[in-house]
Design a protein around this motif. Structure first.
Motif, PDB file in Angstrom:
ATOM      1  N   GLY A  42       8.522  49.986 -27.402  1.00 11.97           N
ATOM      2  CA  GLY A  42       7.444  49.108 -26.958  1.00 11.97           C
ATOM      3  C   GLY A  42       7.937  47.725 -26.585  1.00 11.97           C
ATOM      4  O   GLY A  42       7.400  47.093 -25.665  1.00 11.97           O
ATOM      5  N   THR A  43       8.966  47.262 -27.306  1.00 14.23           N
ATOM      6  CA  THR A  43       9.467  45.920 -27.026  1.00 14.23           C
ATOM      7  C   THR A  43      10.663  45.928 -26.091  1.00 14.23           C
ATOM      8  O   THR A  43      10.821  45.028 -25.257  1.00 14.23           O
ATOM      9  N   GLU A  44      11.511  46.930 -26.239  1.00 14.08           N
ATOM     10  CA  GLU A  44      12.732  46.965 -25.452  1.00 14.08           C
ATOM     11  C   GLU A  44      12.538  47.601 -24.082  1.00 14.08           C
ATOM     12  O   GLU A  44      13.261  47.291 -23.146  1.00 14.08           O
ATOM     13  N   LEU A  45      11.591  48.518 -23.997  1.00 16.14           N
ATOM     14  CA  LEU A  45      11.381  49.246 -22.736  1.00 16.14           C
ATOM     15  C   LEU A  45       9.966  49.034 -22.222  1.00 16.14           C
ATOM     16  O   LEU A  45       9.329  49.968 -21.735  1.00 16.14           O
ATOM     17  N   TRP A  46       9.502  47.770 -22.296  1.00 18.96           N
ATOM     18  CA  TRP A  46       8.113  47.493 -21.920  1.00 18.96           C
ATOM     19  C   TRP A  46       7.850  47.748 -20.449  1.00 18.96           C
ATOM     20  O   TRP A  46       6.704  47.996 -20.050  1.00 18.96           O
ATOM     21  N   ASP A  47       8.894  47.716 -19.621  1.00 13.51           N
ATOM     22  CA  ASP A  47       8.693  47.883 -18.187  1.00 13.51           C
ATOM     23  C   ASP A  47       9.230  49.224 -17.666  1.00 13.51           C
ATOM     24  O   ASP A  47       9.426  49.408 -16.478  1.00 13.51           O
ATOM     25  N   GLN A  48       9.465  50.212 -18.599  1.00  9.81           N
ATOM     26  CA  GLN A  48      10.067  51.487 -18.198  1.00  9.81           C
ATOM     27  C   GLN A  48       9.096  52.654 -18.425  1.00  9.81           C
ATOM     28  O   GLN A  48       9.475  53.709 -18.932  1.00  9.81           O
ATOM     29  N   TYR A  49       7.886  52.434 -17.987  1.00  5.84           N
ATOM     30  CA  TYR A  49       6.866  53.461 -18.201  1.00  5.84           C
ATOM     31  C   TYR A  49       7.247  54.775 -17.518  1.00  5.84           C
ATOM     32  O   TYR A  49       7.194  55.853 -18.132  1.00  5.84           O
ATOM     33  N   ASP A  50       7.635  54.719 -16.275  1.00  5.44           N
ATOM     34  CA  ASP A  50       7.953  55.946 -15.524  1.00  5.44           C
ATOM     35  C   ASP A  50       9.176  56.654 -16.111  1.00  5.44           C
ATOM     36  O   ASP A  50       9.179  57.893 -16.238  1.00  5.44           O
ATOM     37  N   ASN A  51      10.192  55.899 -16.468  1.00  2.00           N
ATOM     38  CA  ASN A  51      11.385  56.528 -17.032  1.00  2.00           C
ATOM     39  C   ASN A  51      11.107  57.174 -18.386  1.00  2.00           C
ATOM     40  O   ASN A  51      11.640  58.254 -18.690  1.00  2.00           O
ATOM     41  N   LEU A  52      10.274  56.518 -19.171  1.00  2.00           N
ATOM     42  CA  LEU A  52       9.924  57.112 -20.463  1.00  2.00           C
ATOM     43  C   LEU A  52       9.114  58.394 -20.278  1.00  2.00           C
ATOM     44  O   LEU A  52       9.273  59.366 -21.031  1.00  2.00           O
ATOM     45  N   SER A  53       8.254  58.381 -19.274  1.00  2.00           N
ATOM     46  CA  SER A  53       7.486  59.598 -18.987  1.00  2.00           C
ATOM     47  C   SER A  53       8.418  60.749 -18.599  1.00  2.00           C
ATOM     48  O   SER A  53       8.269  61.883 -19.075  1.00  2.00           O
ATOM     49  N   ILE A  54       9.389  60.466 -17.769  1.00  4.09           N
ATOM     50  CA  ILE A  54      10.342  61.506 -17.352  1.00  4.09           C
ATOM     51  C   ILE A  54      11.205  61.956 -18.534  1.00  4.09           C
ATOM     52  O   ILE A  54      11.457  63.157 -18.724  1.00  4.09           O
ATOM     53  N   LEU A 244      -0.956  46.758 -26.420  1.00  2.00           N
ATOM     54  CA  LEU A 244      -1.479  48.057 -25.989  1.00  2.00           C
ATOM     55  C   LEU A 244      -0.382  48.979 -25.466  1.00  2.00           C
ATOM     56  O   LEU A 244      -0.205  50.108 -25.963  1.00  2.00           O
ATOM     57  N   LEU A 245       0.339  48.529 -24.474  1.00  2.00           N
ATOM     58  CA  LEU A 245       1.381  49.383 -23.898  1.00  2.00           C
ATOM     59  C   LEU A 245       2.520  49.639 -24.888  1.00  2.00           C
ATOM     60  O   LEU A 245       3.016  50.773 -24.966  1.00  2.00           O
ATOM     61  N   PRO A 246       2.963  48.637 -25.674  1.00  2.77           N
ATOM     62  CA  PRO A 246       3.967  48.957 -26.708  1.00  2.77           C
ATOM     63  C   PRO A 246       3.492  50.020 -27.703  1.00  2.77           C
ATOM     64  O   PRO A 246       4.297  50.831 -28.177  1.00  2.77           O
ATOM     65  N   ALA A 247       2.193  49.979 -28.017  1.00  2.00           N
ATOM     66  CA  ALA A 247       1.677  51.011 -28.923  1.00  2.00           C
ATOM     67  C   ALA A 247       1.828  52.400 -28.307  1.00  2.00           C
ATOM     68  O   ALA A 247       2.215  53.369 -28.971  1.00  2.00           O
ATOM     69  N   VAL A 248       1.533  52.486 -27.008  1.00  2.00           N
ATOM     70  CA  VAL A 248       1.705  53.779 -26.317  1.00  2.00           C
ATOM     71  C   VAL A 248       3.167  54.172 -26.285  1.00  2.00           C
ATOM     72  O   VAL A 248       3.535  55.333 -26.558  1.00  2.00           O
ATOM     73  N   PHE A 249       4.037  53.217 -25.977  1.00  2.00           N
ATOM     74  CA  PHE A 249       5.466  53.524 -25.914  1.00  2.00           C
ATOM     75  C   PHE A 249       6.004  53.899 -27.298  1.00  2.00           C
ATOM     76  O   PHE A 249       6.866  54.787 -27.419  1.00  2.00           O
ATOM     77  N   ASN A 250       5.491  53.231 -28.327  1.00  2.00           N
ATOM     78  CA  ASN A 250       5.929  53.590 -29.679  1.00  2.00           C
ATOM     79  C   ASN A 250       5.466  54.995 -30.067  1.00  2.00           C
ATOM     80  O   ASN A 250       6.191  55.726 -30.768  1.00  2.00           O
ATOM     81  N   ARG A 251       4.291  55.343 -29.621  1.00  2.00           N
ATOM     82  CA  ARG A 251       3.832  56.732 -29.856  1.00  2.00           C
ATOM     83  C   ARG A 251       4.721  57.722 -29.121  1.00  2.00           C
ATOM     84  O   ARG A 251       5.058  58.790 -29.656  1.00  2.00           O
ATOM     85  N   LEU A 252       5.089  57.378 -27.895  1.00  2.00           N
ATOM     86  CA  LEU A 252       6.032  58.247 -27.171  1.00  2.00           C
ATOM     87  C   LEU A 252       7.378  58.305 -27.886  1.00  2.00           C
ATOM     88  O   LEU A 252       8.028  59.364 -27.929  1.00  2.00           O
ATOM     89  N   GLN A 253       7.791  57.164 -28.463  1.00  2.00           N
ATOM     90  CA  GLN A 253       9.049  57.158 -29.206  1.00  2.00           C
ATOM     91  C   GLN A 253       8.953  58.060 -30.435  1.00  2.00           C
ATOM     92  O   GLN A 253       9.869  58.836 -30.725  1.00  2.00           O
ATOM     93  N   GLU A 254       7.857  57.936 -31.171  1.00  6.87           N
ATOM     94  CA  GLU A 254       7.662  58.803 -32.336  1.00  6.87           C
ATOM     95  C   GLU A 254       7.622  60.267 -31.921  1.00  6.87           C
ATOM     96  O   GLU A 254       8.180  61.142 -32.602  1.00  6.87           O
ATOM     97  N   LEU A 255       6.963  60.518 -30.814  1.00  5.20           N
ATOM     98  CA  LEU A 255       6.883  61.881 -30.307  1.00  5.20           C
ATOM     99  C   LEU A 255       8.270  62.419 -29.976  1.00  5.20           C
ATOM    100  O   LEU A 255       8.635  63.545 -30.338  1.00  5.20           O
ATOM    101  N   ASP A 256       9.069  61.606 -29.302  1.00  2.00           N
ATOM    102  CA  ASP A 256      10.407  62.059 -28.928  1.00  2.00           C
ATOM    103  C   ASP A 256      11.302  62.203 -30.154  1.00  2.00           C
ATOM    104  O   ASP A 256      12.113  63.136 -30.229  1.00  2.00           O
ATOM    105  N   GLU A 257      11.161  61.279 -31.124  1.00  3.53           N
ATOM    106  CA  GLU A 257      11.942  61.414 -32.354  1.00  3.53           C
ATOM    107  C   GLU A 257      11.523  62.652 -33.137  1.00  3.53           C
ATOM    108  O   GLU A 257      12.361  63.322 -33.763  1.00  3.53           O
ATOM    109  N   LYS A 258      10.232  62.937 -33.115  1.00  2.00           N
ATOM    110  CA  LYS A 258       9.757  64.156 -33.774  1.00  2.00           C
ATOM    111  C   LYS A 258      10.357  65.399 -33.113  1.00  2.00           C
ATOM    112  O   LYS A 258      10.743  66.357 -33.791  1.00  2.00           O
ATOM    113  N   ARG A 259      10.424  65.362 -31.790  1.00  2.00           N
ATOM    114  CA  ARG A 259      11.043  66.486 -31.075  1.00  2.00           C
ATOM    115  C   ARG A 259      12.516  66.617 -31.444  1.00  2.00           C
ATOM    116  O   ARG A 259      13.008  67.714 -31.746  1.00  2.00           O
ATOM    117  N   THR A 260      13.216  65.480 -31.439  1.00  7.25           N
ATOM    118  CA  THR A 260      14.639  65.504 -31.776  1.00  7.25           C
ATOM    119  C   THR A 260      14.860  65.977 -33.205  1.00  7.25           C
ATOM    120  O   THR A 260      15.743  66.802 -33.488  1.00  7.25           O
TER     121      THR A 260
END
Length: 635
Positions: A42-54, A244-260
């Motif tokens: 959320g803080t480090e990749l605040w502008d990498q929405y598309d890359n995080l989605s991919i 707001l967006l960091p919260a979404v990115f952090n959820r994506l991070q948790e999701l990806d860590e859960k997958r890993t």
């Protein structure tokens, strides 16, 4: 000019306020970042929405790929286990090969098949566990991650749309403010020119003034709207990129860590499934090695001897026939036509009845010159014993002596077991009858009477059969002693004349004259009635021939020698753990601590045959319960 100064001041104040808020938000973010050393998307990749989605999509695809890998592996494990099962089934010993299972190599191969079957079972366990636990867990996790990712991306898209809408509103407000500001500047210039123009009337100047005032007011309103939209945009943008967006990115991070983390756990889990069966597979390998080590070539060689040994002695030297000392009127007899009996022994020990009859016909054809004499011999052989259901004679006399004794001993043991069972049944029925007679309320004694009579009748039949086969065995043992004695050697030439020896080993003149008086075919029969001819001396010799004639006592009836039955060799010793009272036929009593010889192991019926010395008749033999003794077998 005053109005322009006022507007510039207001603009400067708004910019200062905006900068102050930005500084406060930046300081708050810096404080939060310093308090939490954890790097977050959320803080480090605040502008990498598309890359995080991919990236998250590729991660879930990796998880699905691992699931497909496990499915393919499960299919391979299942196929491998199935093929192992079919392999074991295809190489199971056939029913006709059961008699070969006594060899250690066959037993080892059968144990090998059993261990391979266990290996197949373990592969099935691995396949089922991977299917039910690992693959199912991966599938559920993949589905959950896809749903969560979709929800996160939906929320992120909505936030992006909200921010874009606010930026569009700010852009419109800025354009309106810019247009209103230029219009107000133009109206001010027009008013200044009209005010300085002396040719214009007062009314015209007043109109320019009113237009200027109106435009200035519109410019102020547009400026206020622009400032308002700018403030709203900045607030939303701060909230968007800060919360707001960091919260979404952090959820994506948790999701990806859960997958890993899930992939890590599933890989370890799959390895644990394999490791859980490894000890059992190792024991299967140990069983295979043990099966291989159990093969004993010497023991198998002894079993081959035990199975195929006929019991006959090798033929003696063929005597020299001095034709110069023989009667010229007597046709010379051939001594080369006798065929050893063991030529009839084939794989499995013996021939079938049909093949034996055909083989015997060939032997008789080679021995006798006429069909009449051959028919006489075949009639004698056929009338001696009837054939059993499996094509063998009742006393197994069509087998070699050793094989005959083995068959008879097995039959006697089988009958003895049946006698013991039937005796126990009869005793139980008698006890039931006594109980019913003592208390009629428990049952009618007459209902047991019929069963008791039937049991007595069956027991009598079994005892008669047992006695009959014991007689067959005694006779076979006597025949073996007779065949191995010097009296059973082939006929010899003595003083140029053919003589026959009786069972007492003497050759009389009467025998000589009888032999001379017989036809040539009868003399041929006499010369071929040796053990090597395959006909034996007890039931194939014709009256008047050298052996088995009326002048000769039948084997087993008042012979001049005493046939000694070979005593069973002890297999080991045993010690009585408990006292035992013999209550059934064939069993012997024993006292606690008594030492006995083991002469026959437990055959699965719970009884062991033992022997002990007796002061009266030498030895006592009988059966005792296996659970009552402690055995020590010889190596």
């Amino acid at each position: 000019m005053v109005v322009v100064a006022i507007i510039a001041w207001q603009t400067d104040q708004a910019k200062a306020a905006q900068q102050q808020k930005l500084a406060e938000s930046e300081s708050a973010a810096a404080a939060a970042s310093s308090s939490n050393n954890k790097m977050s998307w959320g803080t480090e990749l605040w502008d990498q929405y598309d890359n995080l989605s991919i990236h998250t999509n590729k991660g879930i695809e990796v998880l699905d790929k691992y699931a497909n890998f496990l499915r393919d592996r499960v299919a391979i494990e299942t196929e491998y286990a199935g093929k192992l099962r079919r392999l074991v089934k295809n190489y199971q010993p056939k029913k006709k090969e059961e008699e070969d299972n006594e060899f250690t190599s066959r037993q080892a191969f059968r144990n090998l098949l059993k261990e391979v079957g266990d290996l197949a079972g373990q592969r099935e366990v691995v396949s089922e566990t991977l299917q039910t636990q690992i693959i199912h867990g991966v599938t559920v996790l993949s589905k959950t991650l896809r749903e969560d990712r979709k929800k996160c991306l939906t929320d992120g898209t909505m936030l992006q749309q909200t921010l874009s809408a606010q930026l569009s509103a700010l852009e419109r407000a800025k354009r309106n403010y810019d247009k209103a500001y230029r219009d107000s500047e133009k109206a001010v210039d027009n008013y200044k020119k009209a005010d300085m123009d002396l040719n214009l009337s007062r009314a015209e100047v007043e109109r320019y003034k009113n237009i200027m005032t109106s435009k200035i007011q519109q410019s102020d309103d547009a400026k206020n709207e622009y400032a308002n939209q700018l403030q709203k945009t900045n607030n939303l943008q701060q909230q968007h990129y800060g919360i707001l967006l960091p919260a979404v990115f952090n959820r994506l991070q948790e999701l990806d860590e859960k997958r890993t983390r899930g992939i890590r756990e599933f890989i370890i889990g799959a390895a644990d499934v394999e490791s859980s069966v490894a000890p059992i597979i190792a024991r299967c390998m140990e069983g295979i090695v043990k099966a291989g080590e159990s093969i004993n070539e010497k023991e198998d060689s002894l079993k081959v001897i035990e199975r195929y040994q006929s019991g006959f002695t090798p033929p003696t030297d063929i005597p020299f026939e001095d034709l110069s000392k023989m009667d010229p009127s007597v046709a010379p007899q051939s001594n080369y036509s006798s065929v050893p009996y063991n030529h009839l022994t084939i794989k499995g020990g013996t021939l079938t009845a049909a093949k034996l009859k055909k083989a015997r016909g060939g032997i008789l054809n080679s021995i006798f010159g006429s069909n009449k004499q051959r028919q006489i011999i075949e009639a004698c052989i056929t009338m001696k014993n009837s054939l059993t259901a499996d094509g063998q004679k009742e006393d197994f006399s069509d087998l070699p002596p050793n094989q005959q004794r083995k068959k008879l001993q097995a039959k006697i043991a089988e009958l003895q077991h049946k006698v013991d069972q039937e005796t126990n049944t009869r005793d139980g029925l008698m006890k039931m009858k006594i109980v019913y007679e003592a208390n009629s309320s428990l049952g009618n004694p007459m209902t047991v009477e019929g069963q008791l009579n039937e049991s007595e009748h069956e027991l009598d039949k079994l005892k008669m059969s047992l006695k009959k086969y014991q007689g067959f065995l005694d006779k076979a043992n006597q025949l073996q002693v007779a065949n191995n004695s010097p009296q059973s050697n082939r006929n010899q030439l003595q003083n140029g004349h053919r003589t026959s020896r009786h069972s007492n080993g003497s050759a009389s003149a009467d025998d000589h004259h009888d032999a001379d008086d017989q036809p040539d075919d009868a003399g041929s029969l006499s010369s071929s009635a040796s053990p090597e001819s395959g006909l034996g001396t007890s039931h194939t010799s014709l009256p008047g021939s050298g052996q088995g004639s009326a002048n000769e006592n039948p084997i087993g009836e008042e012979t001049s020698y005493e046939a000694e039955v070979e005593m069973l060799q002890p297999l080991g010793t045993c010690r009585a753990l408990y006292p035992f009272e013999a209550t059934s036929e064939g069993s012997i009593p024993m006292s606690e601590g008594e030492e006995l010889q083991v002469i026959e192991n437990d055959q699965g019926d719970g009884w062991t045959r033992v022997r002990r010395a007796n002061n009266t008749n030498g030895w006592d033999e009988g059966f005792v319960p296996t659970s009552y003794i402690e055995c020590t077998l010889f190596a």
